[in-house]
Scaffold this motif. Structure first.
Motif, mmCIF file in Angstrom:
data_model
loop_
_atom_site.group_PDB
_atom_site.id
_atom_site.type_symbol
_atom_site.label_atom_id
_atom_site.label_comp_id
_atom_site.label_asym_id
_atom_site.label_seq_id
_atom_site.Cartn_x
_atom_site.Cartn_y
_atom_site.Cartn_z
ATOM 1 N N GLY A 46 0.800 -1.229 0.000
ATOM 2 C CA GLY A 46 0.000 0.000 0.000
ATOM 3 C C GLY A 46 0.825 1.268 0.000
ATOM 4 O O GLY A 46 0.270 2.372 0.034
ATOM 5 N N LYS B 100 4.020 1.572 -4.490
ATOM 6 C CA LYS B 100 5.055 1.076 -5.415
ATOM 7 C C LYS B 100 4.499 0.948 -6.832
ATOM 8 O O LYS B 100 5.105 1.423 -7.785
ATOM 9 C CB LYS B 100 5.581 -0.300 -4.952
ATOM 10 N N GLY B 101 3.357 0.283 -6.950
ATOM 11 C CA GLY B 101 2.785 0.046 -8.276
ATOM 12 C C GLY B 101 2.350 1.344 -8.944
ATOM 13 O O GLY B 101 2.661 1.598 -10.115
ATOM 14 N N THR B 102 1.650 2.173 -8.186
ATOM 15 C CA THR B 102 1.139 3.452 -8.705
ATOM 16 C C THR B 102 2.284 4.299 -9.262
ATOM 17 O O THR B 102 2.204 4.822 -10.375
ATOM 18 C CB THR B 102 0.464 4.236 -7.546
ATOM 19 N N THR C 21 6.725 -8.469 -9.488
ATOM 20 C CA THR C 21 6.497 -9.909 -9.295
ATOM 21 C C THR C 21 5.052 -10.174 -8.839
ATOM 22 O O THR C 21 4.481 -11.202 -9.184
ATOM 23 C CB THR C 21 7.498 -10.511 -8.286
ATOM 24 N N ARG D 282 -0.058 -12.606 -10.223
ATOM 25 C CA ARG D 282 -1.520 -12.486 -10.445
ATOM 26 C C ARG D 282 -1.880 -12.854 -11.886
ATOM 27 O O ARG D 282 -2.947 -13.413 -12.130
ATOM 28 C CB ARG D 282 -2.016 -11.083 -10.082
ATOM 29 N N GLU E 27 1.324 -14.355 2.677
ATOM 30 C CA GLU E 27 2.685 -14.880 2.892
ATOM 31 C C GLU E 27 3.494 -14.720 1.610
ATOM 32 O O GLU E 27 2.930 -14.489 0.538
ATOM 33 C CB GLU E 27 2.608 -16.375 3.268
ATOM 34 N N ARG F 110 12.185 -9.327 -2.087
ATOM 35 C CA ARG F 110 11.387 -9.301 -0.861
ATOM 36 C C ARG F 110 12.115 -9.939 0.312
ATOM 37 O O ARG F 110 11.593 -9.935 1.421
ATOM 38 C CB ARG F 110 10.123 -10.146 -1.066
ATOM 39 N N GLN G 111 16.696 -13.026 -2.025
ATOM 40 C CA GLN G 111 16.307 -12.551 -3.362
ATOM 41 C C GLN G 111 17.210 -11.407 -3.821
ATOM 42 O O GLN G 111 17.519 -11.273 -5.005
ATOM 43 C CB GLN G 111 14.846 -12.081 -3.368
ATOM 44 N N ARG H 277 -8.922 0.215 -1.674
ATOM 45 C CA ARG H 277 -8.716 -0.539 -2.919
ATOM 46 C C ARG H 277 -9.500 -1.843 -2.924
ATOM 47 O O ARG H 277 -9.910 -2.313 -3.995
ATOM 48 C CB ARG H 277 -7.229 -0.829 -3.142
ATOM 49 N N ARG I 263 0.394 -9.014 5.882
ATOM 50 C CA ARG I 263 1.314 -8.566 4.822
ATOM 51 C C ARG I 263 2.291 -7.520 5.374
ATOM 52 O O ARG I 263 3.477 -7.525 5.038
ATOM 53 C CB ARG I 263 0.524 -7.990 3.639
ATOM 54 N N GLY J 39 1.148 11.834 1.403
ATOM 55 C CA GLY J 39 0.681 12.988 0.626
ATOM 56 C C GLY J 39 0.111 12.559 -0.711
ATOM 57 O O GLY J 39 -0.241 11.392 -0.902
HETATM 58 P P1 AP5 Z 1 -0.188 0.630 -4.799
HETATM 59 O O1 AP5 Z 1 0.516 1.558 -5.718
HETATM 60 O O2 AP5 Z 1 -0.865 -0.545 -5.377
HETATM 61 O O3 AP5 Z 1 0.803 0.182 -3.633
HETATM 62 P P2 AP5 Z 1 1.836 -1.034 -3.595
HETATM 63 O O4 AP5 Z 1 2.959 -0.572 -2.743
HETATM 64 O O5 AP5 Z 1 2.132 -1.476 -4.980
HETATM 65 O O6 AP5 Z 1 0.955 -2.077 -2.791
HETATM 66 P P3 AP5 Z 1 0.645 -3.614 -3.072
HETATM 67 O O7 AP5 Z 1 -0.593 -3.944 -2.342
HETATM 68 O O8 AP5 Z 1 0.722 -3.951 -4.515
HETATM 69 O O9 AP5 Z 1 1.876 -4.209 -2.341
HETATM 70 P P4 AP5 Z 1 2.177 -5.653 -1.982
HETATM 71 O O10 AP5 Z 1 3.627 -5.500 -1.721
HETATM 72 O O11 AP5 Z 1 1.348 -6.199 -0.890
HETATM 73 O O12 AP5 Z 1 1.721 -6.495 -3.260
HETATM 74 P P5 AP5 Z 1 2.485 -7.292 -4.382
HETATM 75 O O13 AP5 Z 1 1.613 -7.292 -5.552
HETATM 76 O O14 AP5 Z 1 3.883 -6.822 -4.536
HETATM 77 O O15 AP5 Z 1 -1.204 1.509 -3.939
HETATM 78 C C1 AP5 Z 1 -2.144 0.900 -3.077
HETATM 79 C C2 AP5 Z 1 -3.478 1.645 -3.166
HETATM 80 O O16 AP5 Z 1 -3.278 2.970 -2.666
HETATM 81 C C3 AP5 Z 1 -3.995 1.821 -4.597
HETATM 82 O O17 AP5 Z 1 -5.387 1.721 -4.597
HETATM 83 C C4 AP5 Z 1 -3.557 3.238 -4.985
HETATM 84 O O18 AP5 Z 1 -4.424 3.820 -5.908
HETATM 85 C C5 AP5 Z 1 -3.596 3.943 -3.634
HETATM 86 N N1 AP5 Z 1 -2.579 5.012 -3.518
HETATM 87 C C6 AP5 Z 1 -1.298 4.982 -3.978
HETATM 88 N N2 AP5 Z 1 -0.651 6.109 -3.642
HETATM 89 C C7 AP5 Z 1 -1.534 6.873 -2.954
HETATM 90 C C8 AP5 Z 1 -1.448 8.142 -2.329
HETATM 91 N N3 AP5 Z 1 -0.334 8.872 -2.370
HETATM 92 N N4 AP5 Z 1 -2.552 8.614 -1.700
HETATM 93 C C9 AP5 Z 1 -3.699 7.879 -1.653
HETATM 94 N N5 AP5 Z 1 -3.844 6.664 -2.242
HETATM 95 C C10 AP5 Z 1 -2.767 6.159 -2.864
HETATM 96 O O19 AP5 Z 1 2.535 -8.748 -3.760
HETATM 97 C C11 AP5 Z 1 1.362 -9.500 -3.544
HETATM 98 C C12 AP5 Z 1 1.720 -10.893 -3.040
HETATM 99 O O20 AP5 Z 1 2.450 -11.604 -4.058
HETATM 100 C C13 AP5 Z 1 2.647 -10.950 -1.814
HETATM 101 O O21 AP5 Z 1 1.933 -10.832 -0.612
HETATM 102 C C14 AP5 Z 1 3.290 -12.315 -2.001
HETATM 103 O O22 AP5 Z 1 2.411 -13.329 -1.632
HETATM 104 C C15 AP5 Z 1 3.485 -12.403 -3.504
HETATM 105 N N6 AP5 Z 1 4.789 -11.848 -3.939
HETATM 106 C C16 AP5 Z 1 4.956 -10.797 -4.804
HETATM 107 N N7 AP5 Z 1 6.254 -10.571 -5.013
HETATM 108 C C17 AP5 Z 1 6.932 -11.481 -4.261
HETATM 109 C C18 AP5 Z 1 8.307 -11.731 -4.053
HETATM 110 N N8 AP5 Z 1 9.270 -10.995 -4.641
HETATM 111 N N9 AP5 Z 1 8.652 -12.758 -3.202
HETATM 112 C C19 AP5 Z 1 7.706 -13.517 -2.604
HETATM 113 N N10 AP5 Z 1 6.362 -13.313 -2.757
HETATM 114 C C20 AP5 Z 1 5.980 -12.313 -3.581
#
Ligand code: AP5
Ligand code: MG
Length: 191
Positions: free
Chosen positions: A11, A14-16, A32, A37, A58, A89, A93, A128, A146, A174
């Motif tokens: 949250g 990172k993705g945004t 990743t 997904r 996890e 992560r 890695q 979200r 998480r 912000g």
């Molecule tokens: P967003 O930009 O999506 O934030 P993010 O940091 O990308 O959050 P994620 O939920 O994607 O992080 P994650 O690390 O849990 O997920 P991941 O996919 O990597 O923003 C979040 C929300 O906030 C959005 O709605 C956005 O619009 C809003 N927002 C953004 N900026 C804002 C702002 N300034 N103000 C207000 N709103 C804002 O991983 C998912 C799962 O995959 C993991 O749990 C794990 O099981 C697996 N996985 C992925 N990569 C690995 C790896 N390398 N090793 C092992 N497992 C892995």
């Protein structure tokens, strides 16, 4: 080639931010989480195996994501560098990524860490959850898990990178545009 890790808890944005930064600087965005997904959406054997791990918040096994990233690095051409999002992560890695880059005459140039308060993380993910369809956003306990997994397994990467002099903290609180400007300014200086 210049390679950035965009880093921070779930949250943190990172993705945004990655989508916009990749376009601005002609970087290849590699997430990743998005790759995993996509495997789930395509109903692959790997996707089926990983989905229950991800829905609990996890981490999937290191080898799975390391292999995915290696394949992408080798199939990418014509960009100024890579923007890694959600990878690495674990310290294991990180070491694997360093090796992968070294043999290709590259390195990790910078770790950009988005600092965001706990309550703001939860707020963003709960909002979200309404739209994303991500099972890991739907349950508040999974969101907390998480964040805990990040602190325990992922945050040690910061110390590892600090010792190498590539740690760059960024205020992730912000508005999205303001954070984008902060990140862009830092990256411009490093390119
Ligand atoms: P967003 O930009 O999506 O934030 P993010 O940091 O990308 O959050 P994620 O939920 O994607 O992080 P994650 O690390 O849990 O997920 P991941 O996919 O990597 O923003 C979040 C929300 O906030 C959005 O709605 C956005 O619009 C809003 N927002 C953004 N900026 C804002 C702002 N300034 N103000 C207000 N709103 C804002 O991983 C998912 C799962 O995959 C993991 O749990 C794990 O099981 C697996 N996985 C992925 N990569 C690995 C790896 N390398 N090793 C092992 N497992 C892995
Ligand atoms: Mg993300």
């Amino acid at each position: 080639m210049v390679n950035f890790l965009i880093f921070g808890p779930p949250g943190s944005g990172k993705g945004t931010q990655s989508v916009r930064l990749a376009e601005k600087f002609n970087l290849k965005h590699l997430s990743t989480g998005d790759m995993l997904r996509a495997e789930i959406a395509a109903g692959t054997h790997l996707g089926k195996k990983m989905s229950s791990i991800m829905s609990k918040g996890e981490l999937v096994p290191d080898e799975v994501v390391i292999e995915m990233i290696a394949a992408k690095i080798d199939s990418t051409k014509g960009c100024a560098g890579f923007l890694f999002d959600g990878f690495p992560r674990t310290v294991a890695q990180t070491i694997a990524l360093e090796k992968m880059l070294n043999v290709r005459n590259m390195k990790i140039d910078s770790l950009l860490v988005l600092d965001v308060d706990h309550d703001e993380l939860v707020k963003r993910l709960v909002i979200r959850a309404e739209l994303s369809g991500r099972p890991d956003d739907k349950d508040p306990d999974v969101i907390e898990n998480r964040i805990d997994v990040y602190k325990e397994k992922t945050e040690p990467i910061i110390d590892y990178c600090r010792k190498k002099g590539i740690y760059q903290p960024v205020d992730g609180m912000g508005g999205i545009d303001d954070i984008f400007t902060r990140l862009s300014d830092k990256m411009k200086k490093l390119m």
